[in-house]
Design an enzyme around this catalytic site. Structure first.
Site, short mmCIF file in Angstrom:
data_model
loop_
_atom_site.label_atom_id
_atom_site.label_comp_id
_atom_site.label_asym_id
_atom_site.label_seq_id
_atom_site.Cartn_x
_atom_site.Cartn_y
_atom_site.Cartn_z
N GLY A 215 35.03 -7.90 -68.86
CA GLY A 215 33.08 -8.10 -68.12
C GLY A 215 32.58 -9.15 -68.90
N ASP A 238 36.38 -10.15 -64.93
CA ASP A 238 34.57 -9.51 -64.41
C ASP A 238 34.94 -9.32 -62.89
OD1 ASP A 238 31.77 -9.20 -64.02
OD2 ASP A 238 31.77 -9.84 -66.23
N ASP A 258 38.63 -5.38 -61.51
CA ASP A 258 38.32 -4.31 -61.71
C ASP A 258 39.03 -3.59 -63.37
OD1 ASP A 258 37.24 -1.79 -62.55
OD2 ASP A 258 37.81 -1.18 -59.69
N MET A 259 38.26 -3.59 -64.13
CA MET A 259 38.60 -3.63 -65.55
C MET A 259 39.02 -2.04 -65.50
SD MET A 259 35.44 -3.22 -67.75
CE MET A 259 33.57 -1.72 -67.13
N LYS A 272 32.28 -7.52 -75.19
CA LYS A 272 31.29 -7.24 -75.65
C LYS A 272 30.08 -7.02 -74.65
CE LYS A 272 28.22 -10.89 -76.67
NZ LYS A 272 26.84 -11.08 -75.61
N HIS A 276 28.47 -0.22 -73.74
CA HIS A 276 27.11 0.03 -73.82
C HIS A 276 26.46 0.93 -72.59
CE1 HIS A 276 24.66 -3.66 -73.69
NE2 HIS A 276 25.66 -3.48 -73.70
#
Ligand code: SAM
Length: 372
Positions: A215, A238, A258-259, A272, A276
């Site tokens: 990401g 990403d 796609d993670m 990073k 969140h």
């Protein structure tokens, strides 16, 4: 204490509360004033004038129509009283200004100067553009009260406003995609510059052979690490719509993917400002993919998370307030800024055994190393 004294104290407390409520209710005026100063290029204009500019200089530099001079003075007063700018020979509470008043930059507005010869290596105004953006930021709160009362709705505030998640909107709205990527890159430039100058924080990356920034947007964080540690092979994973617009100078390798499906193997996965954006369930899925991508702890494997640990860092009220406001900003998605016990819970659930938190000079941000 006499009842007269008690009543006097109560009255004073109430009057303080009265002022506070006006101040909080109009805080968005400060937001708008900063946004306008960025759009007009006022900090850059002051910088071009050698760091000191009169109101006439600012009019000349920014293209504000001279007929708006009295209004510009009022904007400058909000910025000065809020310590975004300073004036020579006056303190920030002084409200009078005339043609001889000289405006100067402060530590905050030095970070809003763009162009050659800027006083810092970083212009974070693209991140402020993202945070203050009318449609994708401010307007998402317009339905907050209804959203709280709606028992059946599962859509996030962002989805209510835009009909899709932010990661789908980046595919469908090129301007939003650009604003998000530019904002993240600007913040990464500043954050990594600060972090890599701190011996304790920089040491987190020492000894690694490879790193994948998951990401990682347009790769600003990975590029900073690759420049500081040229022996680390750095790549960025990403989404296609992000990677396809990344400035690829060969410092890092960009991978579209796609993670949630797969993460390329590396000694270290950097996350990073990613977790969140997600609730616990999704974060655990991402962390499980990270664990698959890295070697065992004794072979140097780890995940490095840059995010807030709410309650960590300075006890300054400004820092605390920033942390909880960021948490409410993430609430627009399914995101959350976590306290330590909340981080610990998702690490253990994803199969990790240990973690270490390092507060950073960034004040409200920490670095968490997570070990398999
Ligand atoms: C808040 S941005 C953080 C960007 C960057 N790490 C930084 O700190 O500046 C979150 C990033 O996660 C990316 N992202 C969202 N869903 C993803 C997915 N399924 N796979 C890979 N990347 C994803 C977004 O495109 C975006 O670049």
């Amino acid at each position: 204490m006499s009842s007269v004294q008690e009543e006097l104290n109560n009255t004073q407390d109430m009057l303080q509360g009265y002022v506070e409520l006006y101040n909080y209710s109009l805080s968005y005026v400060k937001t708008m004033a900063i946004g306008c100063a960025i759009q007009l290029g006022i900090p850059s204009a002051i910088h071009r004038r050698g760091g000191a500019a009169t109101i006439s200089d600012i009019i000349t530099e920014t293209g504000v129509d001279p007929s708006k001079l009295p209004y510009l003075r009022r904007l400058m007063r909000v910025l000065t009283v809020s310590s975004i700018l300073a004036t020579t020979g006056t303190d920030e509470t002084e409200t009078e200004s005339d043609d001889s008043t000289v405006y100067k930059l402060t530590p905050a507005s030095r970070l809003l100067v763009s162009g050659a010869g800027a006083p810092t290596s970083c212009d974070i105004s693209p991140m402020l553009d993202l945070l203050m953006r009318p449609t994708t930021s401010v307007a998402t709160y317009f339905s907050l009260e209804e959203w709280f009362k709606d028992a059946g709705a599962t859509a996030t505030l962002f989805e209510v406003a835009h009909g899709m998640s932010p990661w789908s909107l980046t595919k469908n709205d090129a301007l939003y995609n650009k604003t998000l990527n530019d904002g993240c890159a600007a913040d990464s430039n500043f954050a990594m510059d600060t972090l890599l100058r701190e011996p304790r924080a920089a040491g987190i990356f020492r000894g690694l052979g490879s790193l994948v920034d998951v990401g990682g947007g347009h790769g600003a964080a990975a590029m900073a690490i690759a420049r500081a540690f040229p022996h680390i092979r750095c790549s960025v994973l990403d989404l296609e719509q992000v990677v396809s617009g990344a400035p690829d100078d060969g410092t890092v390798k960009f991978i579209a993917g796609d993670m949630f499906e797969s993460i390329p193997a590396a000694d270290c996965v950097l996350l990073k400002y990613v977790l969140h954006c997600w609730d616990d369930e999704s974060s655990v899925k991402i962390l499980r993919q990270c664990k698959r991508a890295i070697p065992a702890r004794d072979a140097g494997g780890k995940v490095v998370i840059m995010n807030m640990v709410v309650g960590y860092g300075s006890s300054d009220r400004f820092v605390k307030e920033t942390q909880v406001m960021c948490d409410m900003w993430m609430m627009r998605y399914v995101g959350v800024e976590r306290e330590e016990h909340e981080w610990k819970r998702i690490f253990l659930e994803a199969g990790f055994s240990d973690y270490r938190i390092t507060p950073t000079a960034l004040g409200f941000q920490s670095v968490i190393e997570v070990f398999p």
